[in-house]
Design a protein around this motif. Structure first.
Motif: not given
Length: 91
Positions: A81-84, A86-91
């Motif tokens: 969940x945290x990884x997802x 972080x990935x969404x925030x980087x986009x």
């Protein structure tokens, strides 16, 4: 620790739903043992494959497999969940 307890409770719930809908019950669940969870994931995946090949009736296993995988990752100190997020925030 809260996240792992949440995932384990979700896993217990999905396991119970799957087992109640299945004619052939799964072996007991050990939510603290990664090796047994891996074996359970393999078992459910094989059962699902056989179901498709032989057109057997058993409940859908997608949610159960996702719950097992999430718990396994958390036991390995990785929170998807945290990884997802972080990935969404980087986009």
């Amino acid at each position: 620790m809260e996240r792992i307890r949440e995932a384990q409770e979700h896993l217990k719930s999905e396991f119970e739903i799957y087992n109640n809908a299945s004619t052939k019950k799964l072996p007991p669940l050990d939510i603290d043992c990664p090796e047994k969870l891996e074996t359970m994931l393999e078992f459910v995946t094989r059962r699902e494959s056989l179901k498709q090949a032989k057109k057997l009736s058993s409940p859908p296993a997608g949610k159960l497999k996702a719950a097992i995988a999430d718990t396994l990752l958390l036991l390995d100190n990785f929170d998807i969940k945290i990884s997802k997020e972080k990935g969404a925030a980087e986009k």
